[in-house]
Design a protein around this motif. Structure first.
Motif, PDB file in Angstrom:
ATOM      1  N   SER A 101      -0.233   7.393  -8.058  1.00  0.00           N
ATOM      2  CA  SER A 101      -1.650   7.468  -7.711  1.00  0.00           C
ATOM      3  C   SER A 101      -2.306   8.748  -8.213  1.00  0.00           C
ATOM      4  O   SER A 101      -3.524   8.795  -8.401  1.00  0.00           O
ATOM      5  CB  SER A 101      -1.836   7.337  -6.193  1.00  0.00           C
ATOM      6  OG  SER A 101      -1.451   6.053  -5.748  1.00  0.00           O
ATOM      7  N   ALA A 102      -1.488   9.801  -8.447  1.00  0.00           N
ATOM      8  CA  ALA A 102      -2.033  11.033  -9.005  1.00  0.00           C
ATOM      9  C   ALA A 102      -2.637  10.811 -10.376  1.00  0.00           C
ATOM     10  O   ALA A 102      -3.468  11.604 -10.836  1.00  0.00           O
ATOM     11  CB  ALA A 102      -0.939  12.096  -9.076  1.00  0.00           C
ATOM     12  N   PHE A 103      -2.264   9.731 -11.034  1.00  0.00           N
ATOM     13  CA  PHE A 103      -2.834   9.389 -12.336  1.00  0.00           C
ATOM     14  C   PHE A 103      -4.122   8.585 -12.208  1.00  0.00           C
ATOM     15  O   PHE A 103      -4.758   8.274 -13.207  1.00  0.00           O
ATOM     16  CB  PHE A 103      -1.820   8.587 -13.149  1.00  0.00           C
ATOM     17  CG  PHE A 103      -0.718   9.393 -13.736  1.00  0.00           C
ATOM     18  CD1 PHE A 103      -0.640   9.609 -15.099  1.00  0.00           C
ATOM     19  CD2 PHE A 103       0.245   9.955 -12.920  1.00  0.00           C
ATOM     20  CE1 PHE A 103       0.391  10.351 -15.638  1.00  0.00           C
ATOM     21  CE2 PHE A 103       1.280  10.688 -13.446  1.00  0.00           C
ATOM     22  CZ  PHE A 103       1.355  10.900 -14.816  1.00  0.00           C
ATOM     23  N   GLY A 104      -4.489   8.187 -10.986  1.00  0.00           N
ATOM     24  CA  GLY A 104      -5.738   7.474 -10.783  1.00  0.00           C
ATOM     25  C   GLY A 104      -5.610   6.000 -10.494  1.00  0.00           C
ATOM     26  O   GLY A 104      -6.600   5.272 -10.581  1.00  0.00           O
ATOM     27  N   GLY A 105      -4.399   5.525 -10.153  1.00  0.00           N
ATOM     28  CA  GLY A 105      -4.246   4.115  -9.856  1.00  0.00           C
ATOM     29  C   GLY A 105      -3.218   3.872  -8.773  1.00  0.00           C
ATOM     30  O   GLY A 105      -2.162   4.508  -8.766  1.00  0.00           O
ATOM     31  N   GLY A 106      -3.506   2.945  -7.865  1.00  0.00           N
ATOM     32  CA  GLY A 106      -2.567   2.573  -6.823  1.00  0.00           C
ATOM     33  C   GLY A 106      -1.846   1.284  -7.173  1.00  0.00           C
ATOM     34  O   GLY A 106      -1.817   0.861  -8.336  1.00  0.00           O
ATOM     35  N   ILE A 125       0.844  -1.188   0.000  1.00  0.00           N
ATOM     36  CA  ILE A 125       0.000   0.000   0.000  1.00  0.00           C
ATOM     37  C   ILE A 125       0.884   1.244   0.000  1.00  0.00           C
ATOM     38  O   ILE A 125       2.010   1.214   0.524  1.00  0.00           O
ATOM     39  CB  ILE A 125      -0.949  -0.012   1.239  1.00  0.00           C
ATOM     40  CG1 ILE A 125      -1.920   1.171   1.199  1.00  0.00           C
ATOM     41  CG2 ILE A 125      -0.167  -0.074   2.533  1.00  0.00           C
ATOM     42  CD1 ILE A 125      -2.990   1.117   2.298  1.00  0.00           C
ATOM     43  N   GLY A 126       0.400   2.325  -0.583  1.00  0.00           N
ATOM     44  CA  GLY A 126       1.134   3.570  -0.583  1.00  0.00           C
ATOM     45  C   GLY A 126       1.383   4.074   0.836  1.00  0.00           C
ATOM     46  O   GLY A 126       0.466   4.096   1.668  1.00  0.00           O
ATOM     47  N   ALA A 127       2.617   4.493   1.124  1.00  0.00           N
ATOM     48  CA  ALA A 127       2.991   4.912   2.476  1.00  0.00           C
ATOM     49  C   ALA A 127       2.233   6.137   2.935  1.00  0.00           C
ATOM     50  O   ALA A 127       2.147   6.405   4.149  1.00  0.00           O
ATOM     51  CB  ALA A 127       4.499   5.181   2.523  1.00  0.00           C
ATOM     52  N   GLU A 128       1.654   6.884   2.010  1.00  0.00           N
ATOM     53  CA  GLU A 128       0.943   8.124   2.354  1.00  0.00           C
ATOM     54  C   GLU A 128      -0.396   7.867   3.032  1.00  0.00           C
ATOM     55  O   GLU A 128      -0.981   8.777   3.627  1.00  0.00           O
ATOM     56  CB  GLU A 128       0.741   8.981   1.098  1.00  0.00           C
ATOM     57  CG  GLU A 128      -0.012   8.296  -0.041  1.00  0.00           C
ATOM     58  CD  GLU A 128       0.887   7.469  -0.959  1.00  0.00           C
ATOM     59  OE1 GLU A 128       0.398   7.051  -2.028  1.00  0.00           O
ATOM     60  OE2 GLU A 128       2.074   7.234  -0.614  1.00  0.00           O
ATOM     61  N   HIS A 129      -0.898   6.643   3.008  1.00  0.00           N
ATOM     62  CA  HIS A 129      -2.231   6.337   3.556  1.00  0.00           C
ATOM     63  C   HIS A 129      -2.122   5.933   5.030  1.00  0.00           C
ATOM     64  O   HIS A 129      -2.413   4.795   5.414  1.00  0.00           O
ATOM     65  CB  HIS A 129      -2.896   5.259   2.723  1.00  0.00           C
ATOM     66  CG  HIS A 129      -3.021   5.598   1.273  1.00  0.00           C
ATOM     67  ND1 HIS A 129      -3.773   6.664   0.825  1.00  0.00           N
ATOM     68  CD2 HIS A 129      -2.449   5.046   0.174  1.00  0.00           C
ATOM     69  CE1 HIS A 129      -3.678   6.737  -0.489  1.00  0.00           C
ATOM     70  NE2 HIS A 129      -2.878   5.785  -0.910  1.00  0.00           N
TER      71      HIS A 129
END
Length: 368
Positions: free
Chosen positions: A351-356, A324-328
């Motif tokens: 994720s700024a493009f719309g996908g994790g 998972i992205g560390a920012e969450h």
């Protein structure tokens, strides 16, 4: 309007992980059945039988060759794209991400490459698309992206199925994965087949065209969830999947989404049997829309803002072990409190493009 692009808009411009749309028609006969239990593992053969078994082989996308498409009906209809982005598409279609913003391209590529490296460090085989030529990026439908390779393939049971997005430029990835997937299936014995191909010049609003996108699809043993918002998978695609899998004992459940969301995996995940995380405000009917056997699961609640940032979009590498992205940070804490080990890496630029991480990958082989 300035012709410079906000980095959070790049995905939307590309028609990336799911910027696809279709007008709702009559729903097919694939709505959630009354099944009260699911077979969540299958020890026969090699393939993918659920969302969490030990990961052995996986596709990972890449921003290489990322070329912006023209503004089409799909992108113009999707409510998640602003008027500014639509105007920017008119200015930039046919141009590459790398030439428009080399610095942002570099950091985005570094994040997706880091995801591939992390998976390799876990002993997982990583498959990546080969690079198209400049002519191929522009051919047929202008535009190209292999950044979010969840969507062009479906591994279910002992089959790998080529599936097809609504946006024509996104369908162009298949030739750049064919050799690698053929090598995988020759080694595993999995069947490598294709769903029916949508008509090349069909109206993108046509729900009778068979569109399926991997971001909508979750494999839970013999139960398959397929999201439908009229902006990705179509009813015809879902019906084909039902007819194809039904003889093998599968049950396909359509999960109706609100128009604010592209794919089911933007708002839903399941790191192990009996545990789900979701922003249920994006599902018509909320939790009750899911099959009966899932009603007694533990449900963790993500906020709308967390879902928009792709906080629900982790990819599982083993039961109760997810990337998972560390920012969450809040979601990571919530998952950890419920016995899930979160393997983190920075992923905000992708994720700024719309996908994790889930959108960026597609598991090919899992082993119980």
């Amino acid at each position: 309007m300035s012709k410079s692009l906000n980095r959070r808009d790049f995905f939307k411009l590309a028609g990336g992980a799911a910027a696809v749309a279709g007008a709702a028609t009559l729903a097919p006969s694939v709505l959630a059945s009354s099944a009260t239990s699911a077979v969540l593992t299958d020890s026969n053969g090699v393939g993918v039988y659920n969302e969490w078994d030990q990961l052995k082989s996986i596709i990972v996308g890449t921003p290489e060759g990322f070329t912006f498409p023209k503004l089409d009906w799909v992108l113009d209809t999707y409510a998640g794209i602003t008027d500014e982005v639509k105007a920017a598409l008119r200015d930039h279609h046919g141009k590459t991400f790398e030439e428009l913003d080399p610095a942002q391209y570099a950091v985005t590529k570094a994040e997706e490459d880091a995801l591939a490296a992390l998976l390799k460090s876990e002993g997982i085989e990583v498959i990546r698309p080969t690079m198209p030529s400049k002519a191929e990026q522009q051919a047929a439908h202008v535009g190209y992206t292999a950044m979010f390779e969840r969507d062009n393939t479906l591994a279910v049971g002992d089959e790998l199925i080529n599936i097809f997005c609504r946006t024509g430029s996104r369908r162009k990835v298949h030739p750049f994965l064919h050799k690698q997937l053929t090598e995988v299936t020759q080694g595993t014995g999995q069947a490598h087949i294709s769903q029916p191909v949508p008509a090349l010049m069909a109206e993108l609003s046509d729900e009778d065209q068979p569109y399926l996108e991997g971001g909508d699809i979750f494999v839970l043993g013999k139960d398959i969830l397929v999201g439908h918002a009229g902006i990705a998978s179509s009813y015809a695609g879902i019906e084909w999947l039902q007819k194809h899998l039904e003889p093998k004992g599968y049950r396909v459940h359509t999960i109706e989404l609100t128009k604010d969301w592209i794919h089911l995996d933007c708002i839903f995940s399941t790191p192990r049997e009996g545990l789900a995380m979701a922003y249920l405000g994006g599902v018509k009917g909320g939790k009750a829309a899911f099959p009966e056997f899932m009603q007694n699961w533990t449900w963790l609640e993500a906020t709308k803002e967390e879902a928009k940032a792709l906080g629900c979009n982790g990819v599982n590498i083993a039961p109760s072990r997810t990337i998972i992205g560390a920012e969450h940070t809040r979601i990571i804490e919530m998952l950890t409190e419920n016995g899930v080990e979160c393997v983190t890496l920075p992923y905000a630029n992708v994720s700024a493009f719309g996908g994790g991480p889930r959108c960026s990958t597609h598991p090919l082989v899992r082993k119980a």
